[in-house]
Design a protein around this motif. Structure first.
Motif, PDB file in Angstrom:
ATOM      1  N   VAL A 141       0.778  -1.286   0.164  1.00 10.69           N
ATOM      2  CA  VAL A 141       0.087  -0.008  -0.160  1.00 10.69           C
ATOM      3  C   VAL A 141       0.939   1.258   0.140  1.00 10.69           C
ATOM      4  CG1 VAL A 141      -1.634   1.220   1.353  1.00 10.69           C
ATOM      5  CG2 VAL A 141      -2.031  -1.194   1.150  1.00 10.69           C
ATOM      6  N   VAL A 142       1.946   1.387   0.566  1.00  9.40           N
ATOM      7  CA  VAL A 142       2.554   2.515   0.963  1.00  9.40           C
ATOM      8  C   VAL A 142       3.652   2.599  -0.551  1.00  9.40           C
ATOM      9  CG1 VAL A 142       4.793   3.483   2.147  1.00  9.40           C
ATOM     10  CG2 VAL A 142       2.915   2.343   3.378  1.00  9.40           C
ATOM     11  N   THR A 143       4.059   1.526  -0.829  1.00 11.58           N
ATOM     12  CA  THR A 143       4.960   1.747  -2.336  1.00 11.58           C
ATOM     13  C   THR A 143       3.962   2.169  -3.368  1.00 11.58           C
ATOM     14  OG1 THR A 143       6.196  -0.111  -1.261  1.00 11.58           O
ATOM     15  CG2 THR A 143       6.471   0.324  -3.457  1.00 11.58           C
ATOM     16  N   THR A 144       2.795   1.619  -3.567  1.00 14.38           N
ATOM     17  CA  THR A 144       1.808   1.887  -4.641  1.00 14.38           C
ATOM     18  C   THR A 144       1.326   3.413  -4.244  1.00 14.38           C
ATOM     19  OG1 THR A 144       0.874  -0.209  -4.421  1.00 14.38           O
ATOM     20  CG2 THR A 144      -0.507   1.408  -5.671  1.00 14.38           C
ATOM     21  N   ARG A 145       1.535   4.060  -3.395  1.00 16.14           N
ATOM     22  CA  ARG A 145       0.869   5.385  -2.977  1.00 16.14           C
ATOM     23  C   ARG A 145       1.903   6.061  -3.457  1.00 16.14           C
ATOM     24  NH1 ARG A 145      -2.302   9.059  -3.762  1.00 16.14           N
ATOM     25  NH2 ARG A 145      -2.473  10.845  -2.023  1.00 16.14           N
ATOM     26  N   LEU A 146       3.096   5.938  -2.870  1.00 23.56           N
ATOM     27  CA  LEU A 146       4.424   6.707  -3.255  1.00 23.56           C
ATOM     28  C   LEU A 146       4.713   6.809  -4.685  1.00 23.56           C
ATOM     29  CD1 LEU A 146       6.908   5.652  -0.527  1.00 23.56           C
ATOM     30  CD2 LEU A 146       5.716   7.997  -0.805  1.00 23.56           C
ATOM     31  N   GLU A 190       1.966   6.419  -6.895  1.00 21.77           N
ATOM     32  CA  GLU A 190       1.104   7.488  -7.557  1.00 21.77           C
ATOM     33  C   GLU A 190       1.363   8.983  -7.258  1.00 21.77           C
ATOM     34  OE1 GLU A 190      -2.662   4.284  -6.785  1.00 21.77           O
ATOM     35  OE2 GLU A 190      -2.372   6.271  -5.296  1.00 21.77           O
ATOM     36  N   LEU A 191       1.999   9.247  -5.888  1.00 21.97           N
ATOM     37  CA  LEU A 191       2.396  10.664  -5.963  1.00 21.97           C
ATOM     38  C   LEU A 191       3.610  11.040  -6.760  1.00 21.97           C
ATOM     39  CD1 LEU A 191       2.355  10.601  -1.764  1.00 21.97           C
ATOM     40  CD2 LEU A 191       0.490  11.640  -3.600  1.00 21.97           C
ATOM     41  N   ARG A 192       4.244  10.294  -6.933  1.00 19.67           N
ATOM     42  CA  ARG A 192       5.649  10.522  -7.962  1.00 19.67           C
ATOM     43  C   ARG A 192       5.169  10.671  -9.437  1.00 19.67           C
ATOM     44  NH1 ARG A 192       9.221   6.356  -7.403  1.00 19.67           N
ATOM     45  NH2 ARG A 192       8.223   5.586  -5.400  1.00 19.67           N
TER      46      ARG A 192
END
Length: 68
Positions: free
Chosen positions: A10-15, A17-19
């Protein structure tokens, strides 16, 4: 251990998406509109060049009236 793997994903996917800045080539103007504009401008320029060339050719005296 399963919850740690889930949180990591979840954290890796969210990061990621933000990048992400969007896909390359995204444009508010479609390609067809740009091509139509280029063809229109080319037609206008060609028409102006043809008009100028016709005016210039008609100003050249011919063999029947060399003193024009």
């Amino acid at each position: 251990m399963s919850i740690l793997s889930y949180l990591h994903v979840v954290v890796t996917t969210r990061l990621a998406e933000l990048r992400h800045d969007g896909e390359r080539g995204d444009s508010p103007v479609p390609t067809a509109v740009i091509i139509f504009g280029l063809v229109f401008v080319a037609t206008v320029v060609t028409g102006l060049a043809l008009t100028k060339a016709d005016d210039w050719m008609s100003s050249i005296p011919n063999h029947s009236n060399p003193t024009k």
